[in-house]
Write a protein that holds these residues in place. Structure first.
Motif, mmCIF file in Angstrom:
data_model
loop_
_atom_site.group_PDB
_atom_site.id
_atom_site.type_symbol
_atom_site.label_atom_id
_atom_site.label_comp_id
_atom_site.label_asym_id
_atom_site.label_seq_id
_atom_site.Cartn_x
_atom_site.Cartn_y
_atom_site.Cartn_z
ATOM 1 N N SER A 274 -4.348 4.596 -0.673
ATOM 2 C CA SER A 274 -5.443 4.896 0.253
ATOM 3 C C SER A 274 -6.111 6.236 -0.026
ATOM 4 O O SER A 274 -7.321 6.376 0.159
ATOM 5 N N LYS B 60 -8.370 5.579 -2.781
ATOM 6 C CA LYS B 60 -9.029 4.275 -2.656
ATOM 7 C C LYS B 60 -8.994 3.526 -3.987
ATOM 8 O O LYS B 60 -10.001 2.995 -4.459
ATOM 9 N N THR C 80 0.835 -1.202 0.000
ATOM 10 C CA THR C 80 0.000 0.000 0.000
ATOM 11 C C THR C 80 0.870 1.253 0.000
ATOM 12 O O THR C 80 2.092 1.185 0.174
ATOM 13 N N TYR D 290 -2.165 -0.668 -3.370
ATOM 14 C CA TYR D 290 -3.361 0.087 -3.021
ATOM 15 C C TYR D 290 -2.978 1.494 -2.563
ATOM 16 O O TYR D 290 -2.114 1.669 -1.701
#
Length: 384
Positions: free
Chosen positions: A239, A242, A198, A237
């Motif tokens: 954040s 999203k 992430t 990913y």
């Protein structure tokens, strides 16, 4: 008759004088004592081999690769220089960079349907071997673009049939399967929750994770050679938006680790018997800025000697009683400082440097040369 012959001769002279004479190019070799060249992207393209690492990446995979290939570039750029000409060439060594056509996971991920398997001519089954999926890709993606990624989930046949997900990259005009992280590998580096990295992970940490994964994979480690490149596909990913992406990271094996790097190195080449070859030593002549550097940025010699050399670009070797005198050991320290400042970051172990500098002795200046060798950590006077 005499007048007629005279007239003919006159006309011939006039016609000759009016005719445009061909320009004969000067193709004689030209002596160029010293060329300094930093390879640009266009220089790597001179090689012409579009499949080569250098052509694609504007960099060499290794120092050995550069030593073999740079003479070809020099021969193309400087075909009319004669023997004894030299070239100091700065070049890049590193892994290729890649920008995917689209890395949005929802756009690159695809699960094959039963109808998809039938796109491959002659196939009657709803599963593919490793070779069959590669043959199938051009039928599914009829107009691929450079660096197009496809993350495919399909029935994979290798003795038995299982559902697998693999990554495929359209690179340099052909589809190829690239290395893709598995759920077990995410788990091994503490990312089992969603099988992804992430935006909270530092880039350096991601590189370290993938390096550890490749080193632990015996199917990779058992065959890895220096300069090998792996294109590693992993889920990522972000954040803030999203959003989920499938990134591809090229890593090169340096003999110990899988790394992403881009460094510059410098090597010297000489033209001998009509060919460019690696020169055993790099020749360098100190310039005014080097004397200033010695005088203001080093501890070589005495305070008075350093102040003098910064003011006058030469070393006083007239008499040991002079306040500005440079002893041989002081000179070695000064020249070593210049070598460290200019060349250490790009030097290879065993590289020799012939350093030319100016000395002052009883009212006269002259040029003197010393040869140093780099042992991988330090520069020292060559004994050979």
């Amino acid at each position: 008759m005499k007048k007629i012959y005279s007239l003919i001769a006159f006309v011939a002279v006039v016609l000759t004088a009016c005719q445009k004479q061909p320009v004969i190019p000067n193709s004689a070799p030209k002596h160029t004592p010293s060329l300094t060249l930093t390879l640009a992207a266009a220089d790597y393209k001179i090689l012409g081999d579009t499949s080569s690492y250098a052509y694609k990446s504007s960099a060499f995979m290794s120092d050995a690769d550069a030593k073999v290939t740079i003479p070809l570039i020099l021969a193309a750029k400087y075909p009319l220089v004669d023997d004894k000409s030299k070239a100091m060439v700065t070049f890049a060594i590193g892994t290729p960079t890649i920008k995917l056509a689209d890395s949005t996971y929802s756009k690159v991920a695809y699960t094959l349907t039963n109808a998809d398997y039938l796109l491959l001519p002659g196939n009657k089954f709803t599963d593919f071997s490793a070779a069959q999926i590669l043959s199938w890709l051009p039928y599914k993606y009829t107009s691929p673009v450079a660096n197009q990624l496809a993350v495919l989930t399909f029935n994979y046949y290798a003795g038995t049939t299982t559902v697998q997900t693999f990554s495929y990259l359209y690179l340099n005009g052909a589809w190829q399967q690239i290395y893709m992280l598995t759920p077990a590998q995410y788990t091994a580096v503490g990312h089992s929750s969603f099988n992804q990295f992430t935006s909270a992970d530092a880039e350096a940490n991601i590189y370290a994770y993938i390096n550890a994964i490749l080193k632990a994979d015996l199917s990779v480690a058992a065959f890895a050679k220096v300069g090998d490149v792996k294109y590693v596909s992993f889920n990522y990913y972000v954040s803030s938006g999203k959003s989920t992406y499938q990134r591809v990271l090229p890593l090169a094996f340096d003999g110990t680790n899988w790394v992403t790097k881009s460094t510059n190195e410098t090597l010297s080449f000489a033209r001998t018997n009509g060919k460019w070859e690696l020169d055993a030593a790099i020749s360098y002549t100190l310039v005014k800025d080097d004397y200033t550097y010695i005088g203001t940025q080093t501890k070589a010699g005495s305070d008075a000697a350093r102040a003098n050399v910064a003011q006058y670009p030469d070393f006083n070797i007239s008499a040991p009683t002079d306040a500005t005198y440079w002893s041989d050991s002081d000179l070695n320290a000064a020249l070593t400082a210049v070598l460290v400042n200019k060349f250490k970051a790009t030097s290879n172990a065993g590289q020799k440097y012939i350093i030319t500098y100016t000395v002052y002795s009883f009212g006269k200046t002259s040029n003197v040369a010393k040869t140093f060798v780099y042992d991988g950590s330090n520069f020292s006077i060559s004994t050979q």
